[in-house]
Design a protein around this motif. Structure first.
Motif, PDB file in Angstrom:
ATOM      1  N   ALA A  39       0.829  -1.207   0.000  1.00 21.44           N
ATOM      2  CA  ALA A  39       0.000   0.000   0.000  1.00 21.44           C
ATOM      3  C   ALA A  39       0.863   1.257   0.000  1.00 21.44           C
ATOM      4  N   GLU A  40       1.955   1.245   0.741  1.00 21.75           N
ATOM      5  CA  GLU A  40       2.843   2.414   0.778  1.00 21.75           C
ATOM      6  C   GLU A  40       3.352   2.743  -0.607  1.00 21.75           C
ATOM      7  N   GLU A  41       3.754   1.727  -1.340  1.00 24.64           N
ATOM      8  CA  GLU A  41       4.242   1.949  -2.704  1.00 24.64           C
ATOM      9  C   GLU A  41       3.115   2.450  -3.601  1.00 24.64           C
ATOM     10  N   MET A  42       1.926   1.868  -3.452  1.00 22.30           N
ATOM     11  CA  MET A  42       0.790   2.291  -4.268  1.00 22.30           C
ATOM     12  C   MET A  42       0.406   3.727  -3.954  1.00 22.30           C
ATOM     13  N   ILE A  43       0.414   4.083  -2.692  1.00 20.94           N
ATOM     14  CA  ILE A  43       0.067   5.450  -2.302  1.00 20.94           C
ATOM     15  C   ILE A  43       1.054   6.448  -2.891  1.00 20.94           C
ATOM     16  N   ARG A  44       2.344   6.096  -2.956  1.00 23.52           N
ATOM     17  CA  ARG A  44       3.349   7.007  -3.499  1.00 23.52           C
ATOM     18  C   ARG A  44       3.096   7.335  -4.962  1.00 23.52           C
ATOM     19  N   ARG A  45       2.609   6.367  -5.727  1.00 17.63           N
ATOM     20  CA  ARG A  45       2.429   6.615  -7.155  1.00 17.63           C
ATOM     21  C   ARG A  45       0.992   7.002  -7.537  1.00 17.63           C
ATOM     22  N   CYS A  46       0.052   6.854  -6.634  1.00 18.30           N
ATOM     23  CA  CYS A  46      -1.357   7.156  -6.933  1.00 18.30           C
ATOM     24  C   CYS A  46      -1.737   8.510  -6.353  1.00 18.30           C
ATOM     25  N   ARG A  47      -1.222   9.550  -6.960  1.00 15.53           N
ATOM     26  CA  ARG A  47      -1.451  10.886  -6.413  1.00 15.53           C
ATOM     27  C   ARG A  47      -2.881  11.381  -6.667  1.00 15.53           C
ATOM     28  N   ARG A  48      -3.559  10.842  -7.680  1.00 19.02           N
ATOM     29  CA  ARG A  48      -4.926  11.296  -7.924  1.00 19.02           C
ATOM     30  C   ARG A  48      -5.840  10.851  -6.785  1.00 19.02           C
ATOM     31  N   PHE A  77      -9.416   7.449 -14.235  1.00 15.37           N
ATOM     32  CA  PHE A  77      -8.299   7.232 -13.320  1.00 15.37           C
ATOM     33  C   PHE A  77      -7.544   5.964 -13.727  1.00 15.37           C
ATOM     34  N   PRO A  78      -6.224   5.933 -13.509  1.00 12.89           N
ATOM     35  CA  PRO A  78      -5.467   4.698 -13.761  1.00 12.89           C
ATOM     36  C   PRO A  78      -5.994   3.554 -12.895  1.00 12.89           C
ATOM     37  N   ASP A  79      -5.769   2.326 -13.359  1.00 12.41           N
ATOM     38  CA  ASP A  79      -6.266   1.160 -12.633  1.00 12.41           C
ATOM     39  C   ASP A  79      -5.726   1.104 -11.206  1.00 12.41           C
ATOM     40  N   ASP A  81      -4.984   3.609  -9.250  1.00 14.40           N
ATOM     41  CA  ASP A  81      -5.740   4.562  -8.446  1.00 14.40           C
ATOM     42  C   ASP A  81      -7.110   3.998  -8.085  1.00 14.40           C
ATOM     43  N   LYS A  82      -7.769   3.372  -9.046  1.00 14.79           N
ATOM     44  CA  LYS A  82      -9.082   2.803  -8.764  1.00 14.79           C
ATOM     45  C   LYS A  82      -9.002   1.697  -7.713  1.00 14.79           C
ATOM     46  N   GLU A  83      -7.947   0.887  -7.793  1.00 15.94           N
ATOM     47  CA  GLU A  83      -7.776  -0.164  -6.800  1.00 15.94           C
ATOM     48  C   GLU A  83      -7.506   0.431  -5.424  1.00 15.94           C
ATOM     49  N   LEU A  84      -6.692   1.467  -5.371  1.00 15.42           N
ATOM     50  CA  LEU A  84      -6.396   2.105  -4.089  1.00 15.42           C
ATOM     51  C   LEU A  84      -7.651   2.766  -3.515  1.00 15.42           C
ATOM     52  N   ILE A  85      -8.463   3.381  -4.358  1.00 15.42           N
ATOM     53  CA  ILE A  85      -9.725   3.972  -3.897  1.00 15.42           C
ATOM     54  C   ILE A  85     -10.617   2.891  -3.298  1.00 15.42           C
ATOM     55  N   ALA A  86     -10.725   1.754  -4.005  1.00 17.69           N
ATOM     56  CA  ALA A  86     -11.557   0.661  -3.513  1.00 17.69           C
ATOM     57  C   ALA A  86     -11.057   0.142  -2.166  1.00 17.69           C
ATOM     58  N   GLN A  87      -9.742  -0.008  -2.031  1.00 20.36           N
ATOM     59  CA  GLN A  87      -9.178  -0.508  -0.782  1.00 20.36           C
ATOM     60  C   GLN A  87      -9.346   0.497   0.352  1.00 20.36           C
TER      61      GLN A  87
END
Length: 281
Positions: A39-48, A77-79, A81-87
């Protein structure tokens, strides 16, 4: 055992039949993911996503229960970002589907934060055409789907074996005619008077099936289905054995068990800001 007004047919949508207690608590799953290195890595790249969360919190801060909601378009939104939003949003108690015009279907899932919804629109072939996060008491798609329903009912004579269906239909017709948006709901509880199988079959045939199905999975499952008449809903509560324990019709705009209340918006704002502060800054 007397059948309920609405009974889930074989192969009904998974949102209507998901077993209680089959998975770990939703809040725990959401927070566990956000605390992982992935999640930390995903958060770093999912700025939207990081930019979206404070906007959702700001919308929750001013949202009123009786006012239209606000839509946030995440279709492009990139995939990731959508996954991070869902999580991050998780899955809350209420989910459902609404059939709209031209074969379009709205699939709705409330977040762990009440009053925040993920709403995905698909066409008749199942292709995604729009994807939103919505802050509202209930997604606008629900009211849109119900707006085309007739505001009156008609029927012929009662069938042989009927007992109370004609007085019930008279009561429903009278309540529909007098109902205005914002009025308190009127509840007809079938366990309070005898209804024969012929009564229930004629009632269901007369009212018909509507375009919205919702499920609330709180302490027990509640299935909420709009009939083919405006503002007439089947609301049924089930026990852990998936047996109906309370079978009602409600004449109202949207049954209260499915909608977010004023306090929910303030609580959800606070929780979303805590998540943003802990994981996205």
């Amino acid at each position: 055992m007397k059948a309920g007004f609405w009974v889930a047919p074989e192969g009904e949508d998974a949102a209507m039949t998901m077993p209680i207690g089959a998975e770990p608590p939703l809040r725990a799953r959401k927070l566990n993911f956000l605390a992982t290195s992935s999640a930390e890595e995903m958060i770093r790249r999912c700025r939207r996503t990081a930019m979206l969360l404070p906007e959702l919190a700001d919308a929750l801060a001013v949202q009123k229960a009786d006012r239209p909601g606000r839509l946030f378009d995440i279709t492009d939104f990139p995939d990731d970002d959508k996954e991070l939003i869902a999580q991050t949003l998780g899955e809350g108690e209420v989910a459902g589907v609404a059939a709209l015009a031209n074969g379009i279907t709205a699939q709705m899932q409330e977040a762990v934060m009440a009053g925040v919804w993920r709403v995905r629109f698909t066409d008749g072939e199942g292709r995604l055409i729009a994807d939103y996060v919505e802050v509202a008491s209930i997604p606008a798609a629900v009211k849109q789907a119900c707006s085309a329903l007739p505001e009156s009912i008609s029927h012929g004579p009662a069938p042989t074996g009927a007992m109370n269906v004609i007085p019930v239909l008279t009561e429903i017709g009278d309540r529909i005619a007098r109902y205005s948006d914002g009025d308190p709901g009127h509840i007809i509880t079938f366990s309070l008077f005898p209804m024969s199988p012929e009564d229930m079959a004629f009632l269901q045939e007369t009212l018909g099936a509507g375009p919205v199905q919702l499920t609330s999975r709180g302490y027990r499952t509640c299935r909420i289905v709009v009939t083919g008449a405006r503002n007439v809903w089947s609301v049924q509560f089930y026990n852990a054995m998936d047996t109906i324990i309370l079978d009602t019709l409600e004449i109202c705009d949207i049954p209260s068990v499915a909608i977010a209340a004023e306090d929910d918006f303030r609580d959800s704002e606070a929780r979303l800001r805590e998540i943003e502060e802990a994981y996205f800054k």
